[in-house]
Design a protein around this motif. Structure first.
Motif, PDB file in Angstrom:
ATOM      1  N   THR A 140       1.013  -1.300  -0.163  1.00 36.15           N
ATOM      2  CA  THR A 140      -0.093   0.046  -0.088  1.00 36.15           C
ATOM      3  C   THR A 140       0.785   1.281   0.103  1.00 36.15           C
ATOM      4  OG1 THR A 140      -1.750  -1.202   1.116  1.00 36.15           O
ATOM      5  CG2 THR A 140      -1.774   1.065   1.120  1.00 36.15           C
ATOM      6  N   ARG A 165       0.061   5.647  11.672  1.00 36.04           N
ATOM      7  CA  ARG A 165       1.596   5.436  11.899  1.00 36.04           C
ATOM      8  C   ARG A 165       1.497   3.842  12.080  1.00 36.04           C
ATOM      9  NH1 ARG A 165       2.419   7.062  18.190  1.00 36.04           N
ATOM     10  NH2 ARG A 165       0.146   6.315  18.841  1.00 36.04           N
ATOM     11  N   SER A 166       0.633   3.122  11.353  1.00 36.94           N
ATOM     12  CA  SER A 166       0.776   1.770  11.317  1.00 36.94           C
ATOM     13  C   SER A 166       1.944   1.194  10.519  1.00 36.94           C
ATOM     14  CB  SER A 166      -0.551   1.195  10.826  1.00 36.94           C
ATOM     15  OG  SER A 166      -0.523   1.288   9.330  1.00 36.94           O
ATOM     16  N   HIS A 190      -0.907  10.983  14.322  1.00 38.89           N
ATOM     17  CA  HIS A 190      -1.573   9.852  14.988  1.00 38.89           C
ATOM     18  C   HIS A 190      -2.712  10.187  15.754  1.00 38.89           C
ATOM     19  CE1 HIS A 190       1.011  10.483  18.395  1.00 38.89           C
ATOM     20  NE2 HIS A 190       1.978  10.529  17.232  1.00 38.89           N
ATOM     21  N   SER A 191      -3.312   9.295  16.881  1.00 34.47           N
ATOM     22  CA  SER A 191      -4.346   9.581  17.695  1.00 34.47           C
ATOM     23  C   SER A 191      -4.053  10.592  18.580  1.00 34.47           C
ATOM     24  CB  SER A 191      -5.126   8.285  18.029  1.00 34.47           C
ATOM     25  OG  SER A 191      -4.419   7.605  18.978  1.00 34.47           O
ATOM     26  N   ILE A 210      -6.110   6.654   8.332  1.00 33.84           N
ATOM     27  CA  ILE A 210      -6.749   6.724   9.721  1.00 33.84           C
ATOM     28  C   ILE A 210      -7.640   5.517  10.055  1.00 33.84           C
ATOM     29  CG2 ILE A 210      -7.623   7.987  11.487  1.00 33.84           C
ATOM     30  CD1 ILE A 210      -7.963  10.469   9.529  1.00 33.84           C
ATOM     31  N   GLY A 211      -8.237   5.129   9.054  1.00 32.48           N
ATOM     32  CA  GLY A 211      -9.363   4.016   9.241  1.00 32.48           C
ATOM     33  C   GLY A 211     -10.691   4.646   9.767  1.00 32.48           C
ATOM     34  N   LYS A 212     -10.920   5.894   9.415  1.00 28.02           N
ATOM     35  CA  LYS A 212     -12.187   6.466   9.869  1.00 28.02           C
ATOM     36  C   LYS A 212     -12.840   6.960   8.667  1.00 28.02           C
ATOM     37  CE  LYS A 212     -11.571   6.118  14.580  1.00 28.02           C
ATOM     38  NZ  LYS A 212     -10.372   6.676  15.249  1.00 28.02           N
ATOM     39  N   ILE A 230      -5.888   6.809   1.374  1.00 27.54           N
ATOM     40  CA  ILE A 230      -5.518   5.504   1.470  1.00 27.54           C
ATOM     41  C   ILE A 230      -6.693   4.373   2.241  1.00 27.54           C
ATOM     42  CG2 ILE A 230      -3.671   3.799   2.408  1.00 27.54           C
ATOM     43  CD1 ILE A 230      -1.975   6.382   2.244  1.00 27.54           C
ATOM     44  N   MET A 232     -10.337   2.927   3.178  1.00 33.48           N
ATOM     45  CA  MET A 232     -11.075   1.918   2.301  1.00 33.48           C
ATOM     46  C   MET A 232     -12.220   1.548   3.390  1.00 33.48           C
ATOM     47  SD  MET A 232     -12.298   0.467  -0.488  1.00 33.48           S
ATOM     48  CE  MET A 232     -11.163   0.258  -1.501  1.00 33.48           C
ATOM     49  N   THR A 273      -2.414  -0.928  -4.812  1.00 32.90           N
ATOM     50  CA  THR A 273      -1.584  -1.964  -3.661  1.00 32.90           C
ATOM     51  C   THR A 273      -1.569  -3.403  -4.278  1.00 32.90           C
ATOM     52  OG1 THR A 273      -3.068  -0.881  -1.655  1.00 32.90           O
ATOM     53  CG2 THR A 273      -2.581  -3.182  -1.546  1.00 32.90           C
TER      54      THR A 273
HETATM   55  P1  NAP Z   1      -4.570   1.155  11.423  1.00 33.59           P
HETATM   56  O1  NAP Z   1      -3.667   0.247  11.944  1.00 33.59           O
HETATM   57  O2  NAP Z   1      -5.939   1.008  12.258  1.00 33.59           O
HETATM   58  O3  NAP Z   1      -3.923   2.588  11.679  1.00 33.59           O
HETATM   59  C1  NAP Z   1      -4.715   3.650  12.078  1.00 33.59           C
HETATM   60  C2  NAP Z   1      -3.793   4.882  12.273  1.00 33.59           C
HETATM   61  O4  NAP Z   1      -4.590   6.190  12.308  1.00 33.59           O
HETATM   62  C3  NAP Z   1      -3.023   4.863  13.657  1.00 33.59           C
HETATM   63  O5  NAP Z   1      -1.856   5.126  13.412  1.00 33.59           O
HETATM   64  C4  NAP Z   1      -3.983   5.719  14.476  1.00 33.59           C
HETATM   65  O6  NAP Z   1      -3.201   6.315  15.614  1.00 33.59           O
HETATM   66  C5  NAP Z   1      -4.395   6.742  13.553  1.00 33.59           C
HETATM   67  N1  NAP Z   1      -5.647   7.423  13.938  1.00 33.59           N
HETATM   68  C6  NAP Z   1      -6.630   6.897  14.271  1.00 33.59           C
HETATM   69  N2  NAP Z   1      -7.785   7.852  14.557  1.00 33.59           N
HETATM   70  C7  NAP Z   1      -7.006   9.051  14.488  1.00 33.59           C
HETATM   71  C8  NAP Z   1      -7.651  10.182  14.691  1.00 33.59           C
HETATM   72  N3  NAP Z   1      -8.797  10.528  15.119  1.00 33.59           N
HETATM   73  N4  NAP Z   1      -6.753  11.237  14.405  1.00 33.59           N
HETATM   74  C9  NAP Z   1      -5.463  10.927  14.317  1.00 33.59           C
HETATM   75  N5  NAP Z   1      -4.840   9.715  13.846  1.00 33.59           N
HETATM   76  C10 NAP Z   1      -5.776   8.792  14.115  1.00 33.59           C
HETATM   77  O7  NAP Z   1      -4.993   1.342  10.151  1.00 33.59           O
HETATM   78  P2  NAP Z   1      -4.083   0.987   8.858  1.00 33.59           P
HETATM   79  O8  NAP Z   1      -3.860  -0.575   8.618  1.00 33.59           O
HETATM   80  O9  NAP Z   1      -2.940   1.747   8.604  1.00 33.59           O
HETATM   81  O10 NAP Z   1      -5.103   1.214   7.794  1.00 33.59           O
HETATM   82  C11 NAP Z   1      -5.539   2.824   7.503  1.00 33.59           C
HETATM   83  C12 NAP Z   1      -6.579   2.792   6.518  1.00 33.59           C
HETATM   84  O11 NAP Z   1      -6.214   2.315   5.392  1.00 33.59           O
HETATM   85  C13 NAP Z   1      -7.770   2.053   6.623  1.00 33.59           C
HETATM   86  O12 NAP Z   1      -8.946   2.478   6.179  1.00 33.59           O
HETATM   87  C14 NAP Z   1      -7.561   0.815   5.903  1.00 33.59           C
HETATM   88  O13 NAP Z   1      -8.941   0.176   5.426  1.00 33.59           O
HETATM   89  C15 NAP Z   1      -7.079   1.419   4.714  1.00 33.59           C
HETATM   90  N6  NAP Z   1      -6.297   0.512   3.846  1.00 33.59           N
HETATM   91  C16 NAP Z   1      -6.178   0.595   2.653  1.00 33.59           C
HETATM   92  C17 NAP Z   1      -5.414  -0.328   1.742  1.00 33.59           C
HETATM   93  C18 NAP Z   1      -5.659  -0.157   0.350  1.00 33.59           C
HETATM   94  O14 NAP Z   1      -5.264  -1.195  -0.084  1.00 33.59           O
HETATM   95  N7  NAP Z   1      -6.332   0.891  -0.176  1.00 33.59           N
HETATM   96  C19 NAP Z   1      -4.802  -1.285   2.299  1.00 33.59           C
HETATM   97  C20 NAP Z   1      -4.352  -1.196   3.702  1.00 33.59           C
HETATM   98  C21 NAP Z   1      -4.992  -0.276   4.603  1.00 33.59           C
HETATM   99  P3  NAP Z   1      -2.719   5.525  16.750  1.00 33.59           P
HETATM  100  O15 NAP Z   1      -1.251   4.658  16.359  1.00 33.59           O
HETATM  101  O16 NAP Z   1      -2.243   6.430  17.826  1.00 33.59           O
HETATM  102  O17 NAP Z   1      -3.785   4.318  17.302  1.00 33.59           O
END
Ligand code: NAP
Length: 297
Positions: A140, A165-166, A190-191, A210-212, A230, A232, A273
């Protein structure tokens, strides 16, 4: 406003890969082979793996799926990993996460041969990414920078703000954008970030993972910034025939009016991706067959 067409770019990359596969086959070499391991019955994982199989077929790759019940134990799964590491016909493989509770994800990732680690999850690959050395990068973030490059969006000297920051998206994306190829100035949020809106409003390029659903509204975005969404999600929507619609982490309609370029969801980073996973497989194949390929191509 420019719509960054990930679907078109991904289709171009697929055509390039298919051409390379044809050249291999013309030289009587085997096609690259990607394997996928799925544990349990997670619907989203199953859908992703089915689309991997479909795309492999499209470009001429061989694919195989190793499906196990959610009751498999760690020792059994480690045997599978060992088999995949040793099987010379498999160039690379992925393990769909999450794994069931009885299995340590860290132990499984550590057992992957880094040369076959197509999701770039092994610590050797993450470490080499940090050091700027040859490695496999998670698909990704790789797809995000490839999409920027192929859409002629300059990153050098730009302020890129990444929300997230995942280990699989945000962190590797930060390392890629700050490396000596992309030369961006990177801020990772990040959060627990304070003044998120203020920081995001300073971004020339805002990357959102963010995943929101639709959290990022126009007031987070600087006028004429580039926005890479990014996220979804499938959200309920009674007004559609299916009863749901797909969206990202960005409120597309209002942000699109303010920025200079934006990725749609679907059709933006998502398709990239998949093709970046395929690019990793081609790289693994080429490294494994370096001597043969040098002689004939
Ligand atoms: P994740 O592991 O849940 O990480 C989310 C990140 O966002 C964490 O670092 C979290 O902070 C931060 N966050 C959450 N709420 C926040 C807020 N209110 N303000 C600021 N930061 C916040 O998610 P991920 O795996 O990285 O995926 C993120 C998104 O990308 C999701 O929607 C997923 O579906 C999508 N994705 C898409 C693809 C694609 O192929 N398009 C592939 C992978 C993922 P903390 O670290 O402090 O918890």
């Amino acid at each position: 406003m420019k719509l960054i067409d990930g679907k078109q770019v991904a289709s171009d990359v697929k055509a390039e890969i298919a051409l390379k596969v044809k050249q291999l086959l013309d030289h009587n070499l085997p096609a690259p082979h990607l394997a996928a391991v799925i544990v349990g019955e997670d619907g989203a994982s199953r859908t992703y793996v089915e689309s991997i199989e479909r795309t492999c077929k499209e470009v001429g790759y061989i694919s195989s799926v190793y499906q196990f019940s959610s009751t498999i134990d760690e020792a059994e799964l480690l045997k599978v990993i060992n088999f995949l590491n040793k099987d010379d016909e498999i160039d690379g493989y992925i393990i769909q996460l999450p794994l069931p509770k009885q299995i340590s994800t860290d132990n499984i990732i550590a057992a992957i041969d880094p040369k076959k680690d197509m999701d770039g999850m092994h610590p050797i690959n993450s470490g080499n990414l940090m050091l700027g050395k040859e490695c496999f990068v998670p698909a990704t973030p790789h797809g995000t920078v490839e999409l920027l490059k192929r859409s002629d969006i300059e990153t050098e000297g730009k302020h890129c703000v990444i929300i997230g920051r995942s280990n699989i998206v945000g962190k590797p994306l930060a390392l890629l954008l700050a490396d000596k190829e992309h030369n961006a100035t990177v801020t990772v949020c990040h959060s627990r970030t304070q003044n998120l809106k203020e920081i995001c409003s300073q971004a020339d390029i805002l990357c959102v993972a963010i995943g929101k659903p639709e959290m990022i509204t126009a007031d987070y975005v600087k006028k004429d910034a580039v926005v890479m969404d990014i996220g979804m999600h499938r959200v309920q929507d009674a007004s559609t025939e299916k009863g749901y619609r797909l969206c990202g982490d960005v409120k597309f309609d209002e942000v699109a009016k303010k920025c200079s370029a934006i990725t749609p969801v679907p059709g933006g980073v998502g398709p990239m991706t998949m093709v970046c996973l395929l690019l990793n497989v081609m790289t693994a194949y080429q490294r494994k067959n370096e001597k043969t390929l040098k002689k004939i191509m």
